[in-house]
Design an enzyme around this catalytic site. Structure first.
Site, short mmCIF file in Angstrom:
data_model
loop_
_atom_site.label_atom_id
_atom_site.label_comp_id
_atom_site.label_asym_id
_atom_site.label_seq_id
_atom_site.Cartn_x
_atom_site.Cartn_y
_atom_site.Cartn_z
N THR A 86 0.86 -1.20 0.00
CA THR A 86 0.00 0.00 0.00
C THR A 86 0.89 1.24 0.00
O THR A 86 1.30 1.69 -1.06
CB THR A 86 -0.96 -0.02 1.20
OG1 THR A 86 -0.23 -0.20 2.40
CG2 THR A 86 -1.99 -1.14 1.05
N LYS B 178 4.42 -6.92 3.54
CA LYS B 178 4.21 -5.49 3.42
C LYS B 178 4.15 -4.88 4.81
O LYS B 178 3.82 -5.57 5.78
CB LYS B 178 2.92 -5.17 2.68
CG LYS B 178 1.66 -5.46 3.48
CD LYS B 178 0.43 -4.85 2.84
CE LYS B 178 0.53 -3.34 2.80
NZ LYS B 178 0.49 -2.68 4.13
N THR C 208 -1.14 -1.95 7.22
CA THR C 208 -1.31 -3.32 7.72
C THR C 208 0.00 -4.05 7.48
O THR C 208 0.67 -3.80 6.50
CB THR C 208 -2.41 -4.11 6.96
OG1 THR C 208 -3.68 -3.64 7.37
CG2 THR C 208 -2.33 -5.61 7.23
N GLU D 77 6.42 4.46 7.16
CA GLU D 77 5.86 5.62 6.47
C GLU D 77 6.68 6.89 6.74
O GLU D 77 6.82 7.32 7.88
CB GLU D 77 4.40 5.83 6.89
CG GLU D 77 3.48 4.79 6.28
CD GLU D 77 2.03 4.94 6.69
OE1 GLU D 77 1.18 4.45 5.96
OE2 GLU D 77 1.76 5.53 7.74
N ASN E 37 -0.21 10.60 6.50
CA ASN E 37 -1.34 10.23 7.33
C ASN E 37 -2.32 11.36 7.60
O ASN E 37 -3.39 11.14 8.14
CB ASN E 37 -0.84 9.63 8.65
CG ASN E 37 -0.21 8.27 8.40
OD1 ASN E 37 -0.87 7.37 7.93
ND2 ASN E 37 1.08 8.16 8.67
N THR F 146 -10.89 10.28 2.50
CA THR F 146 -12.26 9.77 2.31
C THR F 146 -13.05 10.61 1.32
O THR F 146 -12.67 11.72 1.01
CB THR F 146 -13.01 9.75 3.65
OG1 THR F 146 -13.00 11.06 4.17
CG2 THR F 146 -12.37 8.77 4.58
#
Lengths: 403, 403
Positions: free
Chosen positions: B153, B179, B190, B276, B398, B403
């Site tokens: 991802t 991952k 995840t 990240e 982040n 959305t």
């Protein structure tokens, strides 16, 4: 109860207290950096301290004062934490205490000592000594604002508050100054919280009240989950109000404790709202838990999640990160019974995302103050945690090279 | 043992395994997003799963497969986590399992299912179905790289590794794809970890080995302290190597477990290094603890401190934040006996900062890989934790509105 007007008086709002803050040259900025708070008579003292095993020298010195149950003054500096400074640090904290005691004409064991600022550096004792003498000369019933400004570090403003309560027909006043910002020992942070009151109360009961109130106020804040080496909350109660002395857990004790709680919750909200780099003030209400500890654990899990905090910085109504942090809190919870609301708008219920009015939710997310409600639907206990978001500015403040 | 050359083969390095990754249109980027890993014969299966109470539907489905002790295939998608999706989500995970089983010609209970990506959204089942059919058609002994890319991802690259061990005169191979990136359920993260081996080993022992190895590898990574709803590590052991079947904890079992540990520790380092927004890869060795749990707790306390992580981003040798995080870890420690080193250079000892060569320390702090050594000098246990720094980019990744 939390009056903004009398709040200007802060720790000098209760009778018999004076304060001062001066520039001693400890902060590189040249701002106010030495504070003294003084009671004109012996006061009962209570305190709570960092649980960090690496506690700073002033914490050790002040714990010994609290153990005597009485004190007269608080001396504090910002710009140098006197933490991880070994035997010399312990000697310096004791010297700071003696200098203040001599200048004030009270006993060494009557003086609480606090420091905040850079860790691992020795106090510049010549500057500290001159600062304490200057502050003692400037003590006044209007010195609370200067004292408040002398204890801040990365805080963007000084926090203060006052409240009062009538006990046995006498008005009893309480005042507070505090600093927060990062919750930590780092170069530039620590929570210091100094409370004065003219209540007449037994020192043991004062300690019980303070310890209980802290559980529901300062201990419910999370900026970044770190715990400072220097954290300290101190209350001095000098009895100048003339109320019937509180010597048992009667109605007066409960009323006093309630006033202390209101004072400390008010200051907790201010500290969270002024977290390092904060652009949002977030209140997390958890209810439906089996006990307070579980409710607090869930609230702190959400408050400490960097992914939740960055989502709120981005004004992203990312309920997935919130329910995820609830799920890994380690508290029994049923995903299908738990509900989550942002600003009163349900966003998660019955195990899935809830349908919501996007415009209404956007208005919630773009506001400065945001309330998250989490209902575990499993018990009667609840807790409230205060936090803030995680911004570029937080990384900037803490990623800058200080040494 | 961790060969970069054979690592290109990843999960198809062991005999009898094929893999594929295809573009099914689930990721908005249009990149590879459906992976299938297949064993040409029945394999023993073991798995470890997220402890998050809010576990995703594929976690429930795959736990049931692991309970049967045998499996043939893994089907996974990225771009949608199928978490917090209620009854429809459970049905979709089961449908994904059945589609793959039918396409592969094996039983439904032979297929492990995994998902990662946005939480709270339903799987686009038409795309998933077409993707699974396409992946099954493309299965090949060279498909590991595509499969690896189909499960990532926010990872900046796919992680893979291989190793081998000789058991009873037979070469036993192990391969892994994984991952990481954020440790969490959020929109985009995840940890998924798929391991294949041609070892012949009893499923119960395989589970014991995996569970133990996870404690010293994947569970020792912290990117941000969050725990995903979808985390999953699966190992398939198909026996194609022809080694004497491992049915007890003999020397072969220990040798196999050692190879599995090397494989998983190698992948853990890669996941942490690709956290990240990471600009630094930080290895934290804690020794001198009374037990492993204490050593891990201290390491994780340091690894999870936003103040430590931002300091390393700023290349600031801020040992104060490290010793502070050690101090509040909740493990008994003596500040005067504990020592801290950065890149082998002592920075804290005997309760105070240690004198150091500033140029040498600057070289340590400006490097990409940094080792922190913490010695509690109180016992014989040790632990190693892998983490990364906290950068502006982490907040950006982040804090963006997804959305």
């Amino acid at each position: 109860m939390f009056s903004e007007e009398s709040a200007k008086l802060g720790v000098t709002y209760p009778k018999g207290f004076q304060a001062a803050g001066v520039k001693a040259g400890i902060k590189k900025s040249g701002n106010l950096d030495v504070a003294v708070i003084y009671s004109d008579r012996e006061a009962a003292v209570a305190g709570t301290f960092t649980k960090n095993a690496v506690a700073a020298a002033p914490v050790h010195v002040s714990k010994a004062v609290v153990a005597t149950h009485t004190a007269r003054a608080i001396v504090a500096n910002a710009g140098c934490a006197n933490a991880c400074t070994g035997a010399q640090g312990e000697a310096d904290a004791a010297a700071m205490q003696k200098i203040a005691a001599d200048a004030l004409g009270c006993g060494v064991q009557d003086v609480i000592v606090a420091s905040t600022g850079i860790i691992g550096q020795l106090l510049p004792m010549d500057k500290v000594e001159k600062g304490i003498h200057a502050a003692v000369k400037e003590l006044s019933p209007h010195g609370s604002a200067d004292a408040g400004n002398a204890i801040i570090t990365t805080d963007t403003y000084s926090k203060a508050g006052t409240t009062s309560v009538v006990l046995g027909g006498k008005e009893v006043r309480l005042g507070i100054i505090a600093k927060g910002s990062g919750m930590i020992c780092p170069d530039m942070a620590t929570v210091l919280c100094f409370i004065t009151t003219d209540a007449d109360i037994d020192a043991i009961l004062l300690q019980e009240a303070l310890s209980e109130v802290m559980e529901y106020s300062l201990n419910m804040i999370s900026i970044d989950g770190d715990m400072s080496t220097n954290d300290m909350a101190i209350v001095l109660a000098n009895g100048a109000a003339g109320n019937p002395k509180i010597t048992e857990k009667n109605a007066d004790y409960e009323a006093f404790k309630g006033a202390l709680l209101a004072l400390c919750q008010g200051i907790s909200e201010k500290i969270a709202a002024d977290g390092e780099g904060a652009t949002k003030f977030i209140t997390i209400h958890v209810k439906g838990a089996n006990n307070f500890a579980d409710a607090k654990t869930v609230g702190m899990s959400v408050a400490n999640s960097p992914l939740v905090k960055t989502a709120f910085f981005g004004e992203d109504p990312n309920w997935g990160r919130v329910i995820c942090a609830v799920g890994y809190a380690g508290v029994p919870m049923d995903p299908n019974r738990t509900t989550v609301k942002f600003g009163g708008i349900p966003v998660y219920a019955e195990g899935v995302g809830a349908a919501y009015d996007a415009d209404a939710l956007r208005a919630v997310m773009t506001a400065h103050d945001i309330v998250i409600d989490i209902d575990l639907d499993d018990g009667a206990a609840e807790a409230t945690v205060w936090t803030c978001d995680f911004s570029y500015e937080y990384v900037k403040i803490n990623g800058e090279y200080h040494t």
